[in-house]
Design an enzyme around this catalytic site. Structure first.
Site, PDB file in Angstrom:
ATOM      1  N   ASP A  10      11.929  14.627  38.411  1.00  0.00           N
ATOM      2  CA  ASP A  10      13.386  14.799  38.400  1.00  0.00           C
ATOM      3  C   ASP A  10      13.882  14.634  39.832  1.00  0.00           C
ATOM      4  O   ASP A  10      13.096  14.632  40.786  1.00  0.00           O
ATOM      5  CB  ASP A  10      13.761  16.198  37.867  1.00  0.00           C
ATOM      6  CG  ASP A  10      15.276  16.426  37.847  1.00  0.00           C
ATOM      7  OD1 ASP A  10      16.006  15.534  37.380  1.00  0.00           O
ATOM      8  OD2 ASP A  10      15.738  17.477  38.322  1.00  0.00           O
ATOM      9  N   SER A  11      15.213  14.559  39.972  1.00  0.00           N
ATOM     10  CA  SER A  11      15.796  14.474  41.318  1.00  0.00           C
ATOM     11  C   SER A  11      15.666  15.809  42.053  1.00  0.00           C
ATOM     12  O   SER A  11      15.911  15.873  43.251  1.00  0.00           O
ATOM     13  CB  SER A  11      17.278  14.123  41.203  1.00  0.00           C
ATOM     14  OG  SER A  11      17.965  15.198  40.580  1.00  0.00           O
ATOM     15  N   TYR A  42      21.098  12.466  42.241  1.00  0.00           N
ATOM     16  CA  TYR A  42      20.994  11.051  41.862  1.00  0.00           C
ATOM     17  C   TYR A  42      22.292  10.571  41.205  1.00  0.00           C
ATOM     18  O   TYR A  42      22.591   9.386  41.208  1.00  0.00           O
ATOM     19  CB  TYR A  42      19.861  10.853  40.849  1.00  0.00           C
ATOM     20  CG  TYR A  42      18.461  10.785  41.422  1.00  0.00           C
ATOM     21  CD1 TYR A  42      18.192  11.055  42.760  1.00  0.00           C
ATOM     22  CD2 TYR A  42      17.392  10.443  40.595  1.00  0.00           C
ATOM     23  CE1 TYR A  42      16.893  10.994  43.250  1.00  0.00           C
ATOM     24  CE2 TYR A  42      16.097  10.368  41.082  1.00  0.00           C
ATOM     25  CZ  TYR A  42      15.848  10.649  42.404  1.00  0.00           C
ATOM     26  OH  TYR A  42      14.566  10.572  42.883  1.00  0.00           O
ATOM     27  N   GLY A  43      23.028  11.511  40.613  1.00  0.00           N
ATOM     28  CA  GLY A  43      24.198  11.153  39.794  1.00  0.00           C
ATOM     29  C   GLY A  43      25.180  10.189  40.429  1.00  0.00           C
ATOM     30  O   GLY A  43      25.614   9.237  39.772  1.00  0.00           O
ATOM     31  N   CYS A  73      14.857  13.577  33.872  1.00  0.00           N
ATOM     32  CA  CYS A  73      16.128  13.380  34.566  1.00  0.00           C
ATOM     33  C   CYS A  73      16.909  12.390  33.725  1.00  0.00           C
ATOM     34  O   CYS A  73      16.440  11.267  33.486  1.00  0.00           O
ATOM     35  CB  CYS A  73      15.872  12.822  35.960  1.00  0.00           C
ATOM     36  SG  CYS A  73      17.362  12.358  36.849  1.00  0.00           S
ATOM     37  N   ASN A  74      18.084  12.806  33.251  1.00  0.00           N
ATOM     38  CA  ASN A  74      18.883  11.911  32.410  1.00  0.00           C
ATOM     39  C   ASN A  74      19.346  10.681  33.188  1.00  0.00           C
ATOM     40  O   ASN A  74      19.377   9.582  32.662  1.00  0.00           O
ATOM     41  CB  ASN A  74      20.110  12.661  31.884  1.00  0.00           C
ATOM     42  CG  ASN A  74      19.737  13.735  30.892  1.00  0.00           C
ATOM     43  OD1 ASN A  74      19.765  13.529  29.701  1.00  0.00           O
ATOM     44  ND2 ASN A  74      19.351  14.902  31.382  1.00  0.00           N
ATOM     45  N   THR A  75      19.741  10.909  34.453  1.00  0.00           N
ATOM     46  CA  THR A  75      20.272   9.816  35.263  1.00  0.00           C
ATOM     47  C   THR A  75      19.213   8.727  35.431  1.00  0.00           C
ATOM     48  O   THR A  75      19.493   7.529  35.295  1.00  0.00           O
ATOM     49  CB  THR A  75      20.709  10.365  36.639  1.00  0.00           C
ATOM     50  OG1 THR A  75      21.435  11.579  36.440  1.00  0.00           O
ATOM     51  CG2 THR A  75      21.563   9.373  37.390  1.00  0.00           C
ATOM     52  N   GLU A 152      21.177  23.272  42.777  1.00  0.00           N
ATOM     53  CA  GLU A 152      20.209  23.071  43.872  1.00  0.00           C
ATOM     54  C   GLU A 152      20.369  24.132  44.964  1.00  0.00           C
ATOM     55  O   GLU A 152      19.450  24.385  45.729  1.00  0.00           O
ATOM     56  CB  GLU A 152      20.335  21.659  44.468  1.00  0.00           C
ATOM     57  CG  GLU A 152      19.816  20.548  43.554  1.00  0.00           C
ATOM     58  CD  GLU A 152      18.295  20.568  43.327  1.00  0.00           C
ATOM     59  OE1 GLU A 152      17.555  21.103  44.178  1.00  0.00           O
ATOM     60  OE2 GLU A 152      17.846  20.059  42.275  1.00  0.00           O
ATOM     61  N   CYS A 184      22.180  16.696  31.393  1.00  0.00           N
ATOM     62  CA  CYS A 184      21.591  16.693  32.727  1.00  0.00           C
ATOM     63  C   CYS A 184      20.639  17.879  32.709  1.00  0.00           C
ATOM     64  O   CYS A 184      21.024  18.983  32.290  1.00  0.00           O
ATOM     65  CB  CYS A 184      22.660  16.888  33.796  1.00  0.00           C
ATOM     66  SG  CYS A 184      21.966  17.211  35.438  1.00  0.00           S
TER      67      CYS A 184
HETATM   68  N1  DGL Z   1      18.554  16.421  36.511  1.00  0.00           N
HETATM   69  C1  DGL Z   1      19.180  15.142  36.656  1.00  0.00           C
HETATM   70  C2  DGL Z   1      19.719  14.601  35.373  1.00  0.00           C
HETATM   71  O1  DGL Z   1      19.260  15.039  34.327  1.00  0.00           O
HETATM   72  C3  DGL Z   1      19.938  15.061  37.846  1.00  0.00           C
HETATM   73  C4  DGL Z   1      20.913  14.785  38.427  1.00  0.00           C
HETATM   74  C5  DGL Z   1      21.294  14.440  39.797  1.00  0.00           C
HETATM   75  O2  DGL Z   1      20.423  14.462  40.658  1.00  0.00           O
HETATM   76  O3  DGL Z   1      22.451  14.124  39.963  1.00  0.00           O
HETATM   77  O4  DGL Z   1      20.525  13.727  35.334  1.00  0.00           O
END
Ligand code: DGL
Length: 270
Positions: A10-11, A42-43, A73-75, A152, A184
């Site tokens: 994940d990010s 990451y978004g 991580c969805n992104t 975070e 997310c």
């Molecule tokens: N946990 C990530 C997701 O599910 C992270 C998002 C991010 O870093 O913006 O999208």
């Protein structure tokens, strides 16, 4: 292969919501977890950047020869999963299809909300995944770019968090949805505030449960479940501040963990 670990990435700390559920459903499996906290969030990043970071983390984890990769991580799932799948022979699982399936199971009135990062919402990946299963479903989406930085920083239950969450979700409350996908993996950390903002009529859907079930099913059908009887020692890696990561991870997982810091050549913090 059976005794190899499941690698999760994940990010940042968000993927721990998925890792915890995999640990609960598959307690004998060893987990390798990578949180790219130096480059979170990451978004807001362009898709090409998220794709390149995802490949870089996958390459890092491959040195430990995992038997499966979970992009928690969805992104990253939205933009990178097909590319990662195409170059690996081990199973690669994302979190969007499992999240969509969980919502379809839950909704009674066929109106589903989705919240996620800018990248995930712009990609339309949840609409696609939901409509692939149920073409008539009504989907209402909203990007919530302020949520990941709160998580975070470990601000899960502060007054400021409640205010930000409530203000961000106010327009979604106008829609008569009966479930809201936390699109997310960071958002389950904020589920108290999100639940309070949306009210008791809206069920919050996290993809963690369904993703863990799918990990279990895939490993079972491929004959890849561990045969070890020993409890595993999980390994955690993070590219940013290991103390912050450890503190959030230990609180979420309710166990002591060791964290290996990883230094990227070009950290690229925004
Ligand atoms: N946990 C990530 C997701 O599910 C992270 C998002 C991010 O870093 O913006 O999208």
């Amino acid at each position: 292969m059976q005794q190899q670990a499941i690698a999760i990435l994940d990010s940042g700390v968000g993927g721990l919501t998925v890792a915890k559920e995999i640990m609960r459903q598959l307690p004998r499996e060893k987990i390798l977890y990578f949180g790219d906290t130096a480059r979170t969030p990451y978004g807001p990043r362009p898709a090409e950047e998220v794709i390149s970071y995802t490949h870089q983390i996958v390459d890092y984890l491959l040195q430990y020869q995992p038997k499966m990769i979970v992009i928690a991580c969805n992104t990253a799932t939205a933009v990178a999963i097909e590319e990662v799948r195409a170059r690996l022979t081990i199973p690669v699982l994302g979190v969007i299809s499992p999240g969509a399936r969980a919502a379809i199971k839950s909704t009674k009135n066929q109106i589903v909300g989705v919240i996620g990062t800018d990248g995930t919402i712009k990609s339309g990946a949840y609409e696609d995944a939901l409509r692939l299963i149920s073409p008539s479903i009504q989907v209402v989406s909203k990007a919530c770019p302020l949520f990941v930085p709160l998580v975070e920083r470990g601000m899960f239950r502060s007054d400021q968090t409640e205010q930000v969450v409530s203000a961000t979700l106010s327009e979604l409350k106008e829609t008569p949805m009966d479930c809201l996908i936390l699109g997310c993996t960071h958002y389950p950390f904020l589920s108290d505030a999100i639940g309070k903002a949306m009210g008791p009529g809206v069920k919050l859907i996290s993809s963690a449960d369904e993703t863990a079930r799918e990990v279990s099913t895939i490993l079972y059908h491929k004959g890849m479940l561990t045969t070890s009887m020993k409890m595993p020692i999980h390994q955690f890696f993070c590219s940013g501040d290991p103390n912050m990561f450890r503190s959030i991870a230990q609180g979420w997982l309710n166990e002591e963990i060791g964290v290996t810091p990883v230094v990227w050549q070009v950290p690229n913090i925004i």
